[in-house]
Design a protein around this motif. Structure first.
Motif, PDB file in Angstrom:
ATOM      1  N   SER A 136      59.143  -7.012   4.765  1.00  0.00           N
ATOM      2  CA  SER A 136      57.839  -7.597   4.464  1.00  0.00           C
ATOM      3  C   SER A 136      57.404  -7.341   3.018  1.00  0.00           C
ATOM      4  CB  SER A 136      56.777  -7.037   5.420  1.00  0.00           C
ATOM      5  OG  SER A 136      56.691  -5.629   5.304  1.00  0.00           O
ATOM      6  N   GLN A 137      58.019  -6.367   2.353  1.00  0.00           N
ATOM      7  CA  GLN A 137      57.663  -6.065   0.969  1.00  0.00           C
ATOM      8  C   GLN A 137      58.465  -6.885  -0.042  1.00  0.00           C
ATOM      9  OE1 GLN A 137      57.525  -1.948  -0.183  1.00  0.00           O
ATOM     10  NE2 GLN A 137      56.706  -1.257   1.781  1.00  0.00           N
ATOM     11  N   MET A 138      59.378  -7.684   0.433  1.00  0.00           N
ATOM     12  CA  MET A 138      60.291  -8.371  -0.483  1.00  0.00           C
ATOM     13  C   MET A 138      59.552  -9.255  -1.486  1.00  0.00           C
ATOM     14  SD  MET A 138      63.503 -10.882   0.389  1.00  0.00           S
ATOM     15  CE  MET A 138      64.529 -11.536  -0.925  1.00  0.00           C
ATOM     16  N   HIS A 139      58.672 -10.126  -1.015  1.00  0.00           N
ATOM     17  CA  HIS A 139      57.996 -11.042  -1.922  1.00  0.00           C
ATOM     18  C   HIS A 139      57.077 -10.305  -2.891  1.00  0.00           C
ATOM     19  CE1 HIS A 139      59.850 -14.292  -0.035  1.00  0.00           C
ATOM     20  NE2 HIS A 139      58.932 -14.660   0.833  1.00  0.00           N
ATOM     21  N   THR A 140      56.413  -9.267  -2.419  1.00  0.00           N
ATOM     22  CA  THR A 140      55.557  -8.481  -3.313  1.00  0.00           C
ATOM     23  C   THR A 140      56.379  -7.845  -4.426  1.00  0.00           C
ATOM     24  OG1 THR A 140      54.046  -7.988  -1.487  1.00  0.00           O
ATOM     25  CG2 THR A 140      53.906  -6.585  -3.432  1.00  0.00           C
ATOM     26  N   MET A 141      57.530  -7.276  -4.060  1.00  0.00           N
ATOM     27  CA  MET A 141      58.396  -6.669  -5.065  1.00  0.00           C
ATOM     28  C   MET A 141      58.928  -7.718  -6.036  1.00  0.00           C
ATOM     29  SD  MET A 141      60.453  -4.048  -2.539  1.00  0.00           S
ATOM     30  CE  MET A 141      61.657  -3.563  -3.788  1.00  0.00           C
ATOM     31  N   GLN A 142      59.251  -8.901  -5.527  1.00  0.00           N
ATOM     32  CA  GLN A 142      59.748  -9.958  -6.410  1.00  0.00           C
ATOM     33  C   GLN A 142      58.671 -10.421  -7.387  1.00  0.00           C
ATOM     34  OE1 GLN A 142      61.292 -12.596  -3.282  1.00  0.00           O
ATOM     35  NE2 GLN A 142      63.309 -12.399  -4.220  1.00  0.00           N
ATOM     36  N   TRP A 143      57.438 -10.544  -6.904  1.00  0.00           N
ATOM     37  CA  TRP A 143      56.351 -10.940  -7.795  1.00  0.00           C
ATOM     38  C   TRP A 143      56.130  -9.886  -8.876  1.00  0.00           C
ATOM     39  CZ3 TRP A 143      54.565 -15.433  -8.824  1.00  0.00           C
ATOM     40  CH2 TRP A 143      54.509 -16.434  -7.847  1.00  0.00           C
ATOM     41  N   LEU A 144      56.193  -8.608  -8.499  1.00  0.00           N
ATOM     42  CA  LEU A 144      56.036  -7.545  -9.489  1.00  0.00           C
ATOM     43  C   LEU A 144      57.157  -7.596 -10.521  1.00  0.00           C
ATOM     44  CD1 LEU A 144      54.967  -4.543  -7.216  1.00  0.00           C
ATOM     45  CD2 LEU A 144      53.545  -5.735  -8.897  1.00  0.00           C
ATOM     46  N   GLY A 145      58.388  -7.718 -10.039  1.00  0.00           N
ATOM     47  CA  GLY A 145      59.522  -7.792 -10.951  1.00  0.00           C
ATOM     48  C   GLY A 145      59.451  -9.002 -11.855  1.00  0.00           C
ATOM     49  N   ALA A 146      59.107 -10.159 -11.279  1.00  0.00           N
ATOM     50  CA  ALA A 146      58.996 -11.379 -12.078  1.00  0.00           C
ATOM     51  C   ALA A 146      57.879 -11.254 -13.108  1.00  0.00           C
ATOM     52  CB  ALA A 146      58.745 -12.575 -11.169  1.00  0.00           C
ATOM     53  N   GLY A 147      56.762 -10.613 -12.713  1.00  0.00           N
ATOM     54  CA  GLY A 147      55.670 -10.417 -13.660  1.00  0.00           C
ATOM     55  C   GLY A 147      56.078  -9.573 -14.851  1.00  0.00           C
ATOM     56  N   LEU A 148      56.831  -8.519 -14.592  1.00  0.00           N
ATOM     57  CA  LEU A 148      57.309  -7.668 -15.685  1.00  0.00           C
ATOM     58  C   LEU A 148      58.265  -8.435 -16.603  1.00  0.00           C
ATOM     59  CD1 LEU A 148      57.972  -4.349 -13.730  1.00  0.00           C
ATOM     60  CD2 LEU A 148      56.109  -4.809 -15.333  1.00  0.00           C
ATOM     61  N   MET A 149      59.150  -9.214 -16.007  1.00  0.00           N
ATOM     62  CA  MET A 149      60.102  -9.975 -16.813  1.00  0.00           C
ATOM     63  C   MET A 149      59.406 -11.067 -17.620  1.00  0.00           C
ATOM     64  SD  MET A 149      63.564 -10.342 -14.553  1.00  0.00           S
ATOM     65  CE  MET A 149      64.569  -8.895 -14.175  1.00  0.00           C
ATOM     66  N   LEU A 150      58.429 -11.732 -17.016  1.00  0.00           N
ATOM     67  CA  LEU A 150      57.712 -12.774 -17.747  1.00  0.00           C
ATOM     68  C   LEU A 150      56.879 -12.177 -18.879  1.00  0.00           C
ATOM     69  CD1 LEU A 150      56.595 -15.127 -14.840  1.00  0.00           C
ATOM     70  CD2 LEU A 150      58.380 -15.543 -16.551  1.00  0.00           C
ATOM     71  N   ALA A 151      56.332 -10.979 -18.663  1.00  0.00           N
ATOM     72  CA  ALA A 151      55.603 -10.304 -19.737  1.00  0.00           C
ATOM     73  C   ALA A 151      56.542  -9.966 -20.893  1.00  0.00           C
ATOM     74  CB  ALA A 151      54.934  -9.043 -19.201  1.00  0.00           C
ATOM     75  N   ALA A 152      57.747  -9.483 -20.542  1.00  0.00           N
ATOM     76  CA  ALA A 152      58.733  -9.197 -21.590  1.00  0.00           C
ATOM     77  C   ALA A 152      59.161 -10.485 -22.289  1.00  0.00           C
ATOM     78  CB  ALA A 152      59.945  -8.495 -20.973  1.00  0.00           C
ATOM     79  N   THR A 153      59.304 -11.565 -21.528  1.00  0.00           N
ATOM     80  CA  THR A 153      59.665 -12.851 -22.115  1.00  0.00           C
ATOM     81  C   THR A 153      58.595 -13.321 -23.098  1.00  0.00           C
ATOM     82  OG1 THR A 153      60.850 -13.479 -20.100  1.00  0.00           O
ATOM     83  CG2 THR A 153      60.249 -15.251 -21.609  1.00  0.00           C
ATOM     84  N   ALA A 154      57.323 -13.193 -22.704  1.00  0.00           N
ATOM     85  CA  ALA A 154      56.234 -13.591 -23.586  1.00  0.00           C
ATOM     86  C   ALA A 154      56.252 -12.783 -24.881  1.00  0.00           C
ATOM     87  CB  ALA A 154      54.897 -13.416 -22.873  1.00  0.00           C
ATOM     88  N   ALA A 155      56.571 -11.496 -24.776  1.00  0.00           N
ATOM     89  CA  ALA A 155      56.637 -10.654 -25.974  1.00  0.00           C
ATOM     90  C   ALA A 155      57.766 -11.105 -26.896  1.00  0.00           C
ATOM     91  CB  ALA A 155      56.827  -9.191 -25.561  1.00  0.00           C
TER      92      ALA A 155
END
Length: 339
Positions: free
Chosen positions: A306-325
C-alpha cells in the motif's frame, strides 16, 4: 489547354521545404525536429513496438491464468514462464533512463557545439534562450510521453498478479522504477544530466561516456536509497519459538525488510536471530538459552504494498526537483557562456 489552379510554392510556408515530412513545425521547433528526427522517430517506433509486445504477452498470461485457476488467490502452477517474461521486460525498461541520458541528452547540445551549428543558429535572429528551451523541451516532451505510455501498459500487464507471488517483489527496480510516475521522472533527470554534461564538455563521444558513468552512479545510489522512502512496519508473535511455533505471517504483497526474522522478548525488545545460535545443536541447551533471554516469539519487519505509490511520488518528486535544478543550470550557463 491546362489551367494551374494550385501553386504549391505559394501555399508552402516560407522557409520550409515543400517535401518535408513530419509535424508541421516552424522556426526553432522545426530545426530541432529536423536535426534529431531520426532519434525521435526511433523513440516513437520503439515505444509502439514495446506496447504491442506487452499487450500480446499480457494476453497470453491472462489466458493461461483463466484456464488454470481463475479463482485462486495465488499464482497458477507452472507460472514461472510468464513471471520471467514480466520481470525480464521490466529489466529492459529499466534501461530507458540510461538511453535517455546517453543517446539523447549527451549529444543534444554537445553535437551542435562540436559542429558549429550552435554558433550559426544563435548568430541569426534566434536568441540563446529560445534555442536552449526548444532544444530541451521537444526531446523532454517525447521522453515524458513515451515513458508514461510504457509505464501505464507495463503496470496494466503486471496488475493481474500484483502482490500474488513471493518472487514478484514490488520494491525491485523492475517494478518500482518502471511503473506509475517513476520512469518519467527518472528519464527526465538522466536526460537533463546528459545535456548538462554535453554542454560543459562540448564533445559528443566524451560526453556520452561521462554521462554513462554518472547515470550508472545515480542508479547505484538510487537502489540503495529507494527503500528509505517507505515506513517500515513490524509484525510479531508471542507463542514461543520452539517446535510447532508459527512465525509471523506478512500481509499479501508485503516485502520483508532487514536481516530477516528477529526474536522478541516479553518486554518487547528484539534480539538478533543469531542469539543462542552456538547452542542450536542441543535442543535443551538452546531452549534454556532462549528462556534465559525471555524470548516469547518472533518479529519481522516489512513494507506493505500500500506504500508503493506514496514512495514513488516521493522519489519522483526528488528526481524532478533535481531535474529542475539541472535545467536551471543549463539555462543560466548557456545564456552566458555557451559559445
Amino acid at each position: 489547354m491546362t489551367t494551374l489552379t494550385h501553386d504549391p510554392a505559394r501555399t508552402a510556408p516560407a522557409g520550409r521545404p515543400q517535401n518535408m515530412r513530419g509535424p508541421r513545425l516552424g522556426g526553432t521547433a522545426w530545426l530541432v525536429w529536423r536535426q534529431h528526427r531520426a532519434a525521435f522517430w526511433t523513440m516513437i517506433a520503439l515505444t509502439i513496438l514495446s506496447v504491442a509486445v506487452m499487450v500480446y504477452l499480457r494476453g497470453q498470461m491472462t489466458d493461461y491464468m483463466d484456464s488454470t485457476s481463475p479463482k485462486s488467490t495465488g499464482l497458477p502452477p507452472d507460472f514461472e514462464t510468464y513471471t520471467n517474461r514480466l520481470t525480464d521486460f521490466g529489466g529492459y525498461l529499466g534501461y530507458v533512463p540510461l538511453l535517455a541520458g546517453v543517446l539523447l541528452g549527451a549529444p543534444l547540445i554537445a553535437g551542435d557545439l562540436e559542429s558549429g551549428t550552435a554558433k550559426l543558429v544563435t548568430s541569426q535572429s534566434v536568441s540563446r534562450l529560445r534555442w536552449l528551451t526548444t532544444k530541451l523541451a521537444m526531446p523532454a516532451a517525447l521522453i515524458a510521453l513515451s515513458t508514461a505510455v510504457l509505464a501505464a501498459v507495463y503496470n496494466w500487464w503486471w496488475s493481474p498478479i500484483k502482490g500474488r507471488g513471493e518472487t514478484l517483489e514490488w520494491t525491485a527496480g523492475m517494478f518500482f522504477d518502471v511503473t506509475w510516475v517513476m520512469p518519467i521522472a527518472y528519464a527526465l533527470l538522466t536526460f537533463a544530466v546528459g545535456v548538462a554534461v554535453g554542454m560543459l564538455l562540448r564533445r559528443t563521444l566524451v560526453s556520452m561516456v561521462v554521462t554513462l558513468g554518472i547515470v550508472v552512479a545515480i542508479g547505484v545510489v538510487w537502489d540503495r536509497f529507494r527503500l528509505s522512502l517507505g515506513h517500515i512496519l513490524s509484525v510479531s508473535t508471542d507463542k514461543g519459538v520452539g517446535p510447532g511455533a508459527t512465525r509471523p505471517e506478512l500481509p499479501a504483497g508485503a516485502v520483508q525488510q532487514g536481516q530477516g526474522t528477529y526474536f522478541i522478548t516479553d518486554s518487547g525488545a528484539r534480539l538478533d536471530w543469531t542469539a543462542c545460535l552456538d547452542k542450536i545443536d542441543n535442543d535443551k541447551a538452546h531452549t534454556a538459552c532462549l528462556e534465559s533471554q525471555h524470548v516469547v516469539g518472533w518479529s519481522m519487519d516489512y513494507l506493505p504494498i500500500s506504500q508503493m505509490h506514496t514512495m514513488q511520488w516521493l522519489g519522483a518528486g526528488l528526481m524532478l526537483a533535481a531535474t529542475a535544478a539541472v535545467v536551471t543550470f543549463i539555462i543560466v550557463w548557456g545564456r552566458k557562456r555557451l559559445l
